[in-house]
Structure formats: C-alpha cells, structure tokens
Scaffold this motif. Structure first.
Motif, PDB file in Angstrom:
ATOM      1  N   GLY A 102      39.434  48.311  52.180  1.00 30.21           N
ATOM      2  CA  GLY A 102      39.583  46.897  52.508  1.00 30.21           C
ATOM      3  C   GLY A 102      40.165  46.125  51.344  1.00 30.21           C
ATOM      4  N   ALA A 103      41.138  46.739  50.663  1.00 32.47           N
ATOM      5  CA  ALA A 103      41.653  46.179  49.400  1.00 32.47           C
ATOM      6  C   ALA A 103      42.757  45.155  49.592  1.00 32.47           C
ATOM      7  N   SER A 104      43.108  44.835  50.834  1.00 29.44           N
ATOM      8  CA  SER A 104      44.249  43.947  51.047  1.00 29.44           C
ATOM      9  C   SER A 104      43.929  42.469  50.836  1.00 29.44           C
ATOM     10  N   SER A 105      42.639  42.125  50.769  1.00 32.34           N
ATOM     11  CA  SER A 105      42.293  40.710  50.598  1.00 32.34           C
ATOM     12  C   SER A 105      40.843  40.593  50.141  1.00 32.34           C
ATOM     13  N   GLY A 106      40.439  39.377  49.839  1.00 31.20           N
ATOM     14  CA  GLY A 106      39.043  39.048  49.611  1.00 31.20           C
ATOM     15  C   GLY A 106      38.351  39.871  48.551  1.00 31.20           C
ATOM     16  N   ILE A 107      37.142  40.322  48.867  1.00 34.27           N
ATOM     17  CA  ILE A 107      36.326  41.066  47.915  1.00 34.27           C
ATOM     18  C   ILE A 107      37.015  42.360  47.485  1.00 34.27           C
ATOM     19  N   GLY A 108      37.674  43.037  48.423  1.00 38.10           N
ATOM     20  CA  GLY A 108      38.343  44.283  48.088  1.00 38.10           C
ATOM     21  C   GLY A 108      39.443  44.092  47.060  1.00 38.10           C
ATOM     22  N   ALA A 109      40.294  43.099  47.277  1.00 35.82           N
ATOM     23  CA  ALA A 109      41.378  42.832  46.323  1.00 35.82           C
ATOM     24  C   ALA A 109      40.823  42.418  44.971  1.00 35.82           C
ATOM     25  N   ALA A 110      39.811  41.560  44.975  1.00 36.59           N
ATOM     26  CA  ALA A 110      39.206  41.116  43.717  1.00 36.59           C
ATOM     27  C   ALA A 110      38.569  42.277  42.970  1.00 36.59           C
ATOM     28  N   THR A 111      37.933  43.175  43.702  1.00 35.60           N
ATOM     29  CA  THR A 111      37.303  44.339  43.077  1.00 35.60           C
ATOM     30  C   THR A 111      38.350  45.269  42.488  1.00 35.60           C
ATOM     31  N   ALA A 112      39.445  45.483  43.208  1.00 35.01           N
ATOM     32  CA  ALA A 112      40.523  46.319  42.674  1.00 35.01           C
ATOM     33  C   ALA A 112      41.043  45.744  41.362  1.00 35.01           C
ATOM     34  N   ARG A 113      41.225  44.436  41.323  1.00 34.19           N
ATOM     35  CA  ARG A 113      41.686  43.802  40.074  1.00 34.19           C
ATOM     36  C   ARG A 113      40.678  44.022  38.947  1.00 34.19           C
ATOM     37  N   ALA A 114      39.413  43.838  39.245  1.00 37.63           N
ATOM     38  CA  ALA A 114      38.378  43.959  38.212  1.00 37.63           C
ATOM     39  C   ALA A 114      38.314  45.380  37.658  1.00 37.63           C
TER      40      ALA A 114
END
Length: 254
Positions: A14-26
């Motif tokens: 679920g990396a395309s938006s929201g928590i998933g994208a933010a987590t990938a960045r972190a």
C-alpha cells in the motif's frame, strides 16, 4: 552518516499513498532499499523517482495482493531484484462503515480480501526470507510490522466487519510473534487512530459523511506520525522488541 537500516531491504505494501508512502520514505531515510508494493503503478513510480532524486534506492513492485499468486510473485521479485528481504510492513488496507443490516456484501468482502487475505499472502511469502535475513544480516534481526487500527482494540457500532478484520490482524500478529521470536524475527503491530489519508474518501455516500461528522474538530494524525512509529520499531537494537504501538490523535476517545 549511514542510516540504521543500511544494507537492508524493506518491502511496504500500500505504498502509493498515505501511511505506506510515508513509511517508505522513513525507511529510505534510514538507509534501507525500499520496495514499493501496490496496484497504482503511476503513483509508485512517482514515489520511486522522488526517492531516487534523494539518492535512495527504490524499486516498484506492482501487484494486487488479494491475488495469492501475485502477492507471492511480488515478494520473490523483490528478493530477486534487491538481493534480500529484512523488513516487511503490511500497510495495505481498506475501510467500510455502516450498520450490518444494510451494508453491501461486496464492501465486506473487499475488507476481508485486502485487510486479511492480502496481509496473509504477503506474510506467508515473506517469512522464509525474513528468517534468513535474521541469520545473515549485519543487524542479526528482521522485522514484520502489521498496520492495524484502534478498531483492532475497540469495537463500535457501524464498524463491525472492519473491527473483525483488525481484531484478526492483532491476533495473527501476536501468534506469529511467538512462533518466530526466538529466531530473531520481530513481529509487531501499529494501531493508528484517525489519520488524514485517502481511506475515508473511498467510502460510499452517507458513510463518508458520518465519518466526517465523527472526526469533526479533531486534529487528525498525519501519515508521517505512523511512519515514525514504524521506523522506531525496526531501528531498535536486536535485543529490543517493540511488540505494539497504539497511536491516537490527541483528542480521540475511541
């Protein structure tokens, strides 16, 4: 200065938006090569380009995790392309709300498909790789983090099936934790409260307005707040296991 996850590989669903994208960045900031798993390739590629511009390693793995073959193939593809798998964040999820008596069955089925089956399929494919990573990585530990919800702790009218899926995630997480903990694979759950994401935008008319009324006046959490919790869990020394983090908006009562 190298990040604490240098020379490791993380997979975020679920990396395309929201928590998933933010987590990938972190996790990328911490030095991990990050595999971005989801269905919206264009959004995943935009995030991969963003991370690449910051000299981070990002790999796009497009798949529908509700299809067992696609989920397993995506995990194997990530390991083949990036060489290993040290961290998995099962973030993909969906929410439906409304009374049981008039909720559409396809909404229930979608929640079970994504929140439960998708998480199980990715986990089943990933665990053998995580066990290997715990043995041969410099950190001598691997992590599986499941994103649940306050709905996995508190049942409320109008969220019965969402509660079912998230209570299930919590129970599965704890049982799996006990199975693999002596092999230094840490299994953790993060339970977000109300977060400013796209989750509620997918609700049907009427249900969306009810949720908006419920959270009216609250200062919502940001996706980065949950990403911080995930990063905290997976960057601890191998002697430390953070099993559960509950993160509510400051004024949230449920």
């Amino acid at each position: 200065m190298a990040g604490r996850l240098q020379d490791t590989v993380a997979l975020v669903t679920g990396a395309s938006s929201g928590i998933g994208a933010a987590t990938a960045r972190a996790l990328a900031v911490e030095g991990a090569a990050v595999a971005l798993l989801g269905r919206r390739r264009e959004r995943l590629e935009e995030l991969a380009d963003e991370l690449s511009a910051e000299a981070r390693v990002a790999y796009v793995a497009e798949a529908d995790i509700t299809d067992q073959r696609q989920a397993a193939a995506a995990v194997e593809d990530v390991v083949s392309q990036l060489g290993r798998l040290d961290t998995v964040v099962n973030n993909a999820g969906t929410m439906g709300v409304g009374p049981v008596e008039d909720s559409p069955l396809d909404e229930w089925e979608r929640m079970i498909e994504i929140n439960v089956r998708g998480l199980l399929y990715v986990t089943h494919a990933a665990v053998p790789h995580l066990l290997r990573a715990a043995e041969d990585s410099p950190r001598k530990v691997a992590d599986l983090v499941n994103i649940s919800s306050t709905a996995g702790r508190v049942a409320r009218p109008g969220t019965a099936v969402y509660n079912l899926t998230k209570f299930g995630v919590n129970g599965f997480t704890e049982a799996l934790r006990q199975e693999v903990m002596r092999k230094r694979v840490r299994v953790s759950v993060v339970e977000p409260g109300t977060v400013d994401t796209e989750l509620s935008s997918h609700l049907r008319a009427g249900a969306r307005e009810a949720v908006e009324r419920q959270v009216e006046g609250l200062e919502l959490l940001r996706p980065e707040d949950i990403a911080d919790a995930v990063a905290y869990i997976v960057t601890r020394d191998r002697r430390v296991a953070v099993n559960e983090i509950l993160v509510r908006a400051a004024e949230q009562t449920w």
